[in-house]
Design an enzyme around this catalytic site. Structure first.
Site, PDB file in Angstrom:
ATOM      1  N   ASN A   7       0.854  -1.183   0.000  1.00 19.51           N
ATOM      2  CA  ASN A   7       0.000   0.000   0.000  1.00 19.51           C
ATOM      3  C   ASN A   7       0.893   1.238   0.000  1.00 19.51           C
ATOM      4  OD1 ASN A   7      -1.696   2.137   0.464  1.00 19.51           O
ATOM      5  ND2 ASN A   7      -2.764   1.199   2.192  1.00 19.51           N
ATOM      6  N   VAL A   8       1.109   1.810  -1.175  1.00 20.96           N
ATOM      7  CA  VAL A   8       2.025   2.933  -1.307  1.00 20.96           C
ATOM      8  C   VAL A   8       1.494   4.218  -0.679  1.00 20.96           C
ATOM      9  CG1 VAL A   8       3.267   2.026  -3.296  1.00 20.96           C
ATOM     10  CG2 VAL A   8       1.208   3.416  -3.650  1.00 20.96           C
ATOM     11  N   ASN A  33       3.363   3.732 -10.376  1.00 24.29           N
ATOM     12  CA  ASN A  33       2.308   3.397 -11.321  1.00 24.29           C
ATOM     13  C   ASN A  33       1.003   3.056 -10.624  1.00 24.29           C
ATOM     14  OD1 ASN A  33       1.184   2.841 -13.860  1.00 24.29           O
ATOM     15  ND2 ASN A  33       1.663   0.683 -13.677  1.00 24.29           N
ATOM     16  N   TYR A  94     -14.651  11.189 -13.015  1.00 19.33           N
ATOM     17  CA  TYR A  94     -13.235  10.882 -12.835  1.00 19.33           C
ATOM     18  C   TYR A  94     -12.540  11.901 -11.926  1.00 19.33           C
ATOM     19  CZ  TYR A  94      -8.684   9.072 -14.465  1.00 19.33           C
ATOM     20  OH  TYR A  94      -7.443   8.490 -14.546  1.00 19.33           O
ATOM     21  N   LYS A 101      -4.255  13.198  -9.737  1.00 17.49           N
ATOM     22  CA  LYS A 101      -3.186  13.110 -10.737  1.00 17.49           C
ATOM     23  C   LYS A 101      -2.650  14.512 -11.073  1.00 17.49           C
ATOM     24  CE  LYS A 101      -2.926   8.645 -11.515  1.00 17.49           C
ATOM     25  NZ  LYS A 101      -1.695   7.854 -11.350  1.00 17.49           N
ATOM     26  N   THR A 131      -6.378  -1.922 -20.423  1.00 16.40           N
ATOM     27  CA  THR A 131      -5.977  -2.719 -19.256  1.00 16.40           C
ATOM     28  C   THR A 131      -7.231  -3.100 -18.474  1.00 16.40           C
ATOM     29  OG1 THR A 131      -5.785  -0.792 -17.810  1.00 16.40           O
ATOM     30  CG2 THR A 131      -3.795  -1.454 -19.029  1.00 16.40           C
TER      31      THR A 131
END
Length: 191
Positions: A7-8, A33, A94, A101, A131
């Site tokens: 868990n970054v 990423n 989003y 981001k 993906t």
């Protein structure tokens, strides 16, 4: 190459991951990423939705970079973060991810200045990439058709499309690039 999972967004988990990295010696490259968030209008976001996106998408880059810095500062290295077109343009439902981001891209610029000249910090912003994550978008099939219809490249991106740009930013061929977000979207953002 060492691939670490954790868990970054959690400082303790990042510290544990870097104990493994430190045992391996100097660090040449770091790629952030991770992406996580909810798909809903910003006006309906809960604080926990906001915090989750910020923790994984933006705060994680800070934690990872701070942990990587001591392992790179003498020898040099490169840090690359993956961003999204949603950081610069409105994408329905989003907001939590796109806003986080945008924070990530700004953090890239600050880290690039502070870590230069030994460590280069940059980002790659991709368009729609085929993906498992793409299928999480509401009505992803329609979204994919719309993307292809207005993309000069005529298709949805592949993971290899982005990884080749990341590879370039990690290489010495990009030695004069600091604090930039390279857009790899098949030309989508041009129209």
């Amino acid at each position: 190459v060492t691939l670490l999972r954790g868990n970054v967004g959690d400082p303790d988990a990042v510290r544990e991951m870097f104990e493994t990295v430190t045992a391996g010696g100097p660090l040449d490259a770091l790629i952030h990423n991770a992406a996580l968030g909810v798909f809903k209008p910003v006006s309906r976001l809960r604080v926990k939705d906001w915090d989750l996106s910020m923790d994984v998408n933006a705060k994680a880059l800070l934690l990872l970079s701070q942990a990587a810095h001591p392992l790179m500062k003498d020898k040099g290295g490169s840090i690359v973060a993956l961003s999204s077109l949603g950081a610069r343009r409105y994408t329905p439902d989003y907001g939590a991810i796109g806003i986080s981001k945008a924070a990530l891209e700004n953090l890239v610029r600050y880290l690039a200045v502070e870590y230069a000249p030994k460590i280069r910090v940059n980002a790659v912003s991709g368009g729609l990439v085929g993906t498992d994550s793409m299928r999480m978008f509401p009505d992803s099939e329609s979204l994919g058709r719309q993307f292809v219809a207005r993309t000069p490249g005529g298709r949805i991106g592949t993971p290899e499309d982005l990884s080749s740009v990341v590879g370039f930013l990690l290489s010495d061929a990009s030695r004069w690039i600091y604090g930039q977000t390279l857009i790899a979207d098949g030309g989508y953002s041009l129209i």
